[in-house]
Design a protein around this motif. Structure first.
Motif, PDB file in Angstrom:
ATOM      1  N   VAL A   1      52.561  35.024   1.577  1.00  0.00           N
ATOM      2  CA  VAL A   1      52.764  35.377   2.985  1.00  0.00           C
ATOM      3  C   VAL A   1      51.737  34.660   3.831  1.00  0.00           C
ATOM      4  CG1 VAL A   1      53.748  37.634   2.434  1.00  0.00           C
ATOM      5  CG2 VAL A   1      51.279  37.423   2.828  1.00  0.00           C
ATOM      6  N   ALA A   2      52.102  34.459   5.097  1.00  0.00           N
ATOM      7  CA  ALA A   2      51.188  33.869   6.065  1.00  0.00           C
ATOM      8  C   ALA A   2      50.679  34.966   6.978  1.00  0.00           C
ATOM      9  CB  ALA A   2      51.907  32.799   6.879  1.00  0.00           C
ATOM     10  N   GLU A   3      49.377  35.059   7.092  1.00  0.00           N
ATOM     11  CA  GLU A   3      48.770  35.978   8.051  1.00  0.00           C
ATOM     12  C   GLU A   3      48.734  35.262   9.398  1.00  0.00           C
ATOM     13  OE1 GLU A   3      45.007  37.247   6.540  1.00  0.00           O
ATOM     14  OE2 GLU A   3      45.791  37.488   4.502  1.00  0.00           O
ATOM     15  N   LEU A   4      49.376  35.856  10.393  1.00  0.00           N
ATOM     16  CA  LEU A   4      49.595  35.168  11.660  1.00  0.00           C
ATOM     17  C   LEU A   4      48.484  35.448  12.658  1.00  0.00           C
ATOM     18  CD1 LEU A   4      53.435  35.731  12.036  1.00  0.00           C
ATOM     19  CD2 LEU A   4      52.220  33.857  10.885  1.00  0.00           C
ATOM     20  N   GLY A   5      48.229  34.433  13.479  1.00  0.00           N
ATOM     21  CA  GLY A   5      47.245  34.558  14.546  1.00  0.00           C
ATOM     22  C   GLY A   5      47.918  34.600  15.898  1.00  0.00           C
ATOM     23  N   GLU A   6      47.384  33.868  16.833  1.00  0.00           N
ATOM     24  CA  GLU A   6      47.879  33.913  18.206  1.00  0.00           C
ATOM     25  C   GLU A   6      49.175  33.130  18.373  1.00  0.00           C
ATOM     26  OE1 GLU A   6      45.319  31.750  20.933  1.00  0.00           O
ATOM     27  OE2 GLU A   6      44.520  30.615  19.241  1.00  0.00           O
TER      28      GLU A   6
ATOM     29  N   TYR B   1      59.351  39.228   8.385  1.00  0.00           N
ATOM     30  CA  TYR B   1      58.141  39.451   9.185  1.00  0.00           C
ATOM     31  C   TYR B   1      57.766  40.931   9.127  1.00  0.00           C
ATOM     32  CZ  TYR B   1      55.173  40.119  13.298  1.00  0.00           C
ATOM     33  OH  TYR B   1      54.161  40.469  14.143  1.00  0.00           O
ATOM     34  N   ARG B   2      56.495  41.239   8.978  1.00  0.00           N
ATOM     35  CA  ARG B   2      55.991  42.606   8.952  1.00  0.00           C
ATOM     36  C   ARG B   2      55.010  42.795  10.094  1.00  0.00           C
ATOM     37  NH1 ARG B   2      59.756  42.464   6.511  1.00  0.00           N
ATOM     38  NH2 ARG B   2      60.172  42.923   4.291  1.00  0.00           N
ATOM     39  N   GLY B   3      55.461  43.567  11.097  1.00  0.00           N
ATOM     40  CA  GLY B   3      54.648  43.756  12.292  1.00  0.00           C
ATOM     41  C   GLY B   3      53.358  44.502  12.030  1.00  0.00           C
ATOM     42  N   ARG B   4      53.360  45.449  11.069  1.00  0.00           N
ATOM     43  CA  ARG B   4      52.165  46.261  10.813  1.00  0.00           C
ATOM     44  C   ARG B   4      51.011  45.393  10.318  1.00  0.00           C
ATOM     45  NH1 ARG B   4      50.022  48.761   6.480  1.00  0.00           N
ATOM     46  NH2 ARG B   4      51.779  48.138   5.152  1.00  0.00           N
ATOM     47  N   THR B   5      51.318  44.469   9.450  1.00  0.00           N
ATOM     48  CA  THR B   5      50.266  43.604   8.911  1.00  0.00           C
ATOM     49  C   THR B   5      50.230  42.238   9.601  1.00  0.00           C
ATOM     50  OG1 THR B   5      51.797  42.821   7.185  1.00  0.00           O
ATOM     51  CG2 THR B   5      50.361  44.687   6.640  1.00  0.00           C
ATOM     52  N   LYS B   6      51.208  42.007  10.472  1.00  0.00           N
ATOM     53  CA  LYS B   6      51.354  40.727  11.163  1.00  0.00           C
ATOM     54  C   LYS B   6      51.381  39.572  10.165  1.00  0.00           C
ATOM     55  CE  LYS B   6      50.085  38.450  15.454  1.00  0.00           C
ATOM     56  NZ  LYS B   6      49.077  38.285  16.546  1.00  0.00           N
ATOM     57  N   THR B   7      52.274  39.716   9.197  1.00  0.00           N
ATOM     58  CA  THR B   7      52.467  38.672   8.192  1.00  0.00           C
ATOM     59  C   THR B   7      53.944  38.317   8.113  1.00  0.00           C
ATOM     60  OG1 THR B   7      52.743  40.286   6.398  1.00  0.00           O
ATOM     61  CG2 THR B   7      50.512  39.452   6.786  1.00  0.00           C
TER      62      THR B   7
END
Length: 391
Positions: A121-126, A40-46
């Motif tokens: 990668v998955a770009e995460l939402g809420e 998980y990458r917090g900066r890109t939220k992926t």
């Protein structure tokens, strides 16, 4: 973490296809993936949902196959995609184990994309509370990915296409011809002849092997060997409990040539189905020991059969053809553990469960079944083993 992640998926009405190797599950338009916290990458939220397929070990191939199917469906859009992110115990371990995960929420997936390194990668939402997941999935849709799905056909799952399934009859017919010539073929021979990549080949071999077993035939995929060693892979043992591939090939040659194997002794006389005396045990022992096995295994099988009175120690089954001598966990014929004290006589399905640690024997000599199979074997759960030897 109160329950295994498989139970978490079940509680959401999203049971794993296979508890041992599934990485996610789909029901209708709802798709939930398991991902890892270290990816998980917090900066890109992926979060990474698929590394380069070549980076996975062969033992992970079934999970990899299914993940590709899931991602291909998600890439097309019109699905409600989500992920639960699990914390890994040891990032370098294969297979990985889950340390913990959040049971109260999952991330929604906005869309999938590809990194410069080729990972998806998955770009995460809420964050979505699990209690509201089904309602959320009615309106949430993951956006379609840009362009074509980025995984090449050579890495796609055999489970996602009919291509390998359509070729199975031709593969089987070819292998029967190889049997009749008493030959072998290599994995690359099969791949090149039928246009299969590694993962569809694995699935095709599994299907062929199970078709053989269901038909009461030798496992014909024992003819497919490694080019360097001339032997079958570990998968033949892992999936079918065949640890002597040379003998299995001999059985194939005899079976498809329309010949019987040379008996090791005179055929035993017919016996009643419900034996009740010592003579019956001798007759059933003869039937049991007539099954072809490697020489050093024959003495072990007979010793265990006699020690257990010719009956499965859990179910009481006394049909010799349905029974197998199972080595106790931690003991191996390769290390010389071949006495009656090294084994249990089990019905074939129970032997498989025991080897996969879904059936355990307590220090009190009781049979305990893992929760994953307990519903199917409740009649035997908690029963006392029928032999008197402590296990």
């Amino acid at each position: 973490m109160d329950k295994p992640i498989s139970k978490f998926f079940e509680s959401l009405d999203l049971p794993f296809r296979n508890i041992r190797w599934s990485w996610g599950a789909r029901r209708d338009n709802l798709l939930l993936l398991r991902t890892w916290d270290d990816e998980y990458r917090g900066r890109t939220k992926t979060v990474t949902v698929l590394r380069e397929p070549s980076g996975y070990k062969q033992s992970e191939s079934y999970g990899l196959d299914e993940r590709i199917v899931h991602l291909q469906a998600l890439w097309g859009g019109e699905l409600a995609g989500y992920t639960v992110i699990a914390m890994v115990k040891d990032a370098g371990a294969h297979p990985r184990e889950i340390k913990t995960y959040r049971e109260d929420v999952v991330f929604s997936i906005k869309r999938l994309s590809v990194t410069a390194e080729g990972a998806i990668v998955a770009e995460l939402g809420e964050l979505v509370p699990v209690a509201a997941l089904k309602a959320h999935a009615l309106t949430h849709r993951t956006e379609a990915g840009d362009g074509l799905f980025p995984i090449e056909d050579s890495a796609r799952s055999g489970l996602s296409t009919d291509s390998y399934q359509q070729k199975i009859p031709a593969i089987r017919a070819w292998l029967i011809e190889v049997c009749q010539a008493k030959g072998t073929v290599t994995y690359s021979d099969v791949m090149n002849r039928f246009g299969l990549s590694f993962y569809p080949l694995r699935n095709a071999m599994s299907r062929l092997g199970h078709d053989c077993r269901n038909a009461g035939e030798p496992i014909i995929t024992a003819l497919i060997v490694d080019k360097e060693t001339g032997r079958c892979s570990q998968g033949l043992f892992d999936e079918f409990h065949i640890d002597d591939d040379i003998l299995e090939r001999q059985r194939c040659y005899a079976h498809w040539a329309g010949q019987a194997l040379e008996p090791t002794q005179e055929p035993p006389p017919a016996v009643p189905s419900s034996p009740s005396n010592e003579e019956d045990l001798e007759q059933r022992t003869a039937r049991f020991t007539q099954v072809e096995v490697r020489p050093q295994q024959r003495a072990f099988r007979e010793a265990v059969f006699r020690a257990c009175g010719g009956r499965c120690v859990v179910s009481g089954c006394d049909v010799p053809e349905a029974l197998e001598a199972a080595h106790l966990l931690g003991r191996s014929w390769r290390q010389g553990h071949n006495s009656e004290a090294d084994g249990l006589l089990l019905r074939r399905d129970l032997h498989t469960l025991y080897d996969h640690e879904l059936l355990r024997v307590t220090t009190d000599g009781l049979a305990e079944f893992d929760a994953r199979v307990a519903d199917y074997y409740r009649e035997f759960h908690g029963t006392t083993l029928r032999n008197e030897t402590p296990r």
